[in-house]
Structures are given as C-alpha cells and as structure tokens.
Design a protein around this motif. Structure first.
Motif, PDB file in Angstrom:
ATOM      1  N   ARG A 279       0.825  -1.209   0.000  1.00 48.86           N
ATOM      2  CA  ARG A 279       0.000   0.000   0.000  1.00 48.86           C
ATOM      3  C   ARG A 279       0.860   1.260   0.000  1.00 48.86           C
ATOM      4  N   ILE A 280       1.988   1.215   0.693  1.00 49.68           N
ATOM      5  CA  ILE A 280       2.899   2.357   0.673  1.00 49.68           C
ATOM      6  C   ILE A 280       3.433   2.576  -0.734  1.00 49.68           C
TER       7      ILE A 280
ATOM      8  N   ASN B 152       3.547   5.631  -5.737  1.00 43.87           N
ATOM      9  CA  ASN B 152       3.439   5.601  -7.198  1.00 43.87           C
ATOM     10  C   ASN B 152       2.476   6.661  -7.708  1.00 43.87           C
ATOM     11  N   GLN B 153       1.435   6.951  -6.941  1.00 43.63           N
ATOM     12  CA  GLN B 153       0.429   7.922  -7.377  1.00 43.63           C
ATOM     13  C   GLN B 153       0.954   9.357  -7.388  1.00 43.63           C
TER      14      GLN B 153
ATOM     15  N   THR C   9       9.081   3.400  -3.419  1.00 47.94           N
ATOM     16  CA  THR C   9       9.667   3.179  -2.094  1.00 47.94           C
ATOM     17  C   THR C   9      11.186   3.213  -2.166  1.00 47.94           C
ATOM     18  N   ALA C  10      11.737   2.717  -3.237  1.00 50.38           N
ATOM     19  CA  ALA C  10      13.195   2.704  -3.397  1.00 50.38           C
ATOM     20  C   ALA C  10      13.785   4.112  -3.466  1.00 50.38           C
ATOM     21  N   ASP C  11      12.955   5.123  -3.725  1.00 49.71           N
ATOM     22  CA  ASP C  11      13.432   6.512  -3.776  1.00 49.71           C
ATOM     23  C   ASP C  11      13.603   7.120  -2.391  1.00 49.71           C
TER      24      ASP C  11
ATOM     25  N   ILE D 121      -4.807   7.645  -0.496  1.00 51.59           N
ATOM     26  CA  ILE D 121      -3.924   8.791  -0.584  1.00 51.59           C
ATOM     27  C   ILE D 121      -4.725  10.089  -0.602  1.00 51.59           C
ATOM     28  N   SER D 122      -4.198  11.107   0.053  1.00 54.74           N
ATOM     29  CA  SER D 122      -4.794  12.430   0.014  1.00 54.74           C
ATOM     30  C   SER D 122      -4.042  13.295  -0.990  1.00 54.74           C
ATOM     31  N   GLU D 123      -4.473  14.502  -1.135  1.00 54.04           N
ATOM     32  CA  GLU D 123      -3.850  15.369  -2.143  1.00 54.04           C
ATOM     33  C   GLU D 123      -2.405  15.709  -1.772  1.00 54.04           C
TER      34      GLU D 123
END
Length: 265
Positions: free
Chosen positions: A34-35, A40-41, A46-48, A259-261
């Motif tokens: 989920r993270i 991604n959105q 995550t690797a970043d 996710i929020s804005e």
C-alpha cells in the motif's frame, strides 16, 4: 517542499514529506504494498526514499516497517526508547541493526538538504516524538498522537507553512460509543489523542500569515468522521481569539484508507 498523506487514521498511518532531492516517509503503519502504491500515485517509489522517520512504536505506525527495511535497506530514524520497542516487536520481525539511526528530542539532524527537528509529545508510548522538517525558510510538521499540548508544543509548531495535525475524535461520540471505559479514559487522557475541539484550539495559537495549509489527520474510525472534524475545527477557530478566520488558510482532512492530495509549497 511537499507533503502527502498516504493514509492517516486509527487503522494505519504513513505520511510522505520531501523536496527535490530528498524523500522521507513518516511512519509505516500499513503494508509495504500500500505504501508503494501510494507513492506511485505521486510519481515516486519506495526505493526513492532516503529515510523512514518513526514517531512511536504502536502498530498503526510501524506494521509495515520490517518489510520495507529489509527489502529496501532504508535508514530508520527513531528515539532510543522507540527503537528498543520496535526490536521487541514480533510482528515487525528482525531488522538489521545498522539501519537504525538513534535520534534525540530537540536535537536537529540533516537528511540531505532537509533539516529534521524531533520534539516530544504526550502519548502512552515509550519515547514518542513529532517532527518538524525544514528546508531554507519552508517548514512542514507532522504532529499526531498527543493527548495534550502546552507552550513547548506551540513553540515547536510556530511559523509553519504546512501542518498535519491530529483531530482524532469527537468527545461526545467517544463518550456514548461502544469502547470499553478504560479505552475511553485512555483516549481522553493527557497521554491519549487530541479531540477535534482541542485540535481547533491549538490551531488558534499557531495561525500566522505564513501558514498556508492544515491537514487534519489520525481520525478515529469509530468516534469521528471527516465532515465533523472539519467543521468543529473551523468553529473553534471562528470562536477563538486569533485575528484570523478559517477561510484565511486551507484546511483539509487526510483520508483514512487512501492517498490524500499532494500539498506543495
């Protein structure tokens, strides 16, 4: 600088804060998948991530930590007491010792171009903190899981550009709800969670010309809902003594399950 709530609520918390060259996660209370999907959105992976900042060891803040740490080798920043409790957690599993970076309240540290200032909060955890993250003259803070606030809290949250602040529960909903008595007392206590009303009153002491956006977070699934938190906080500001009204800055509510804005300053 940018802030985005991946999820925020009593069932799991994960917040992204970053700048051009540095990307941080505050808490990992949901699954690694989920993270990753949330990041991604907003065009990230995550690797970043350059670091994971942990506020405290409760499961809604660390349940995904073991998987992320082992898979990506991301440094974990937390207080000594929090690290001790994480290492005891069977659900998190073993994490390589060299990933843990011990931090201390009121002692700033750098992650690339971002300055991170941890400060104490009143919560029933081993050694909980909130975080103020700055780059040059811009500052973002994440302050949840605090049963009360005082002058020290206010000093650490002054002159922000963006604040994610707890508005956990409506007092009446909690008192008449189905929670057992001991849990109601815990939530209402000085080491529990901020109510909508207290969140609004704290905001009254923090509003300035610099403040651009407030994100209300960590809402209880059983004892609150978005519209109630939003309207209660606005009402407290309207009734407060600050020389501002709720329309002078942007207020939104972080989503519990998605996710929020993305807020950019």
């Amino acid at each position: 600088m940018r802030l985005c709530s991946i999820t925020s609520g009593s069932s799991g918390n994960c917040i992204y804060v970053g700048a051009d060259n540095t990307h941080l996660i505050i808490d990992t209370g949901i699954s690694g998948k989920r993270i990753e999907n949330g990041l991604n959105q907003i065009g990230l992976k995550t690797a970043d991530m350059n670091g994971i900042l942990i506020t405290h060891e409760h499961s809604d803040h660390i349940s995904g930590l073991g998987v992320l740490a082992r898979r990506y080798g991301i440094p974990i920043y937390a207080t000594k007491g929090t690290i001790y409790e994480i290492k005891k957690s069977k659900s998190v599993g073993a994490i390589p010792d060299d990933l843990f970076q011990e931090i201390q309240e009121d002692t700033e540290f750098m992650i690339n171009e971002l300055t991170v200032h941890p400060f104490s909060v009143s919560h029933d955890a081993a050694q909980p903190v909130a975080y103020r993250i700055s780059r040059e003259d811009k500052s973002i803070a994440i302050a949840t899981d605090l049963g009360k606030y005082d002058d020290y809290t206010i000093d650490n949250l002054k002159d922000l550009d963006v604040l994610l602040l707890e508005a956990n529960h409506d007092i009446n909903m909690l008192q008449v709800g189905s929670y057992p008595y001991y849990l109601k007392q815990r939530i209402l206590g000085d080491r529990g969670h901020l109510s909508n009303e207290l969140s609004g009153r704290l905001l009254c002491k923090l509003i300035s010309d610099k403040l651009k956006a407030v994100v209300l977070g960590h809402l209880s699934q059983e004892n609150n809902y978005e519209e109630l938190a939003y309207e209660t906080v606005r009402l407290e500001i309207s009734m407060g003594e600050a020389a501002y009204n709720p329309d002078d800055f942007y207020i939104t509510v972080a989503k519990r399950d998605c996710i929020s804005e993305l807020i950019t300053i």
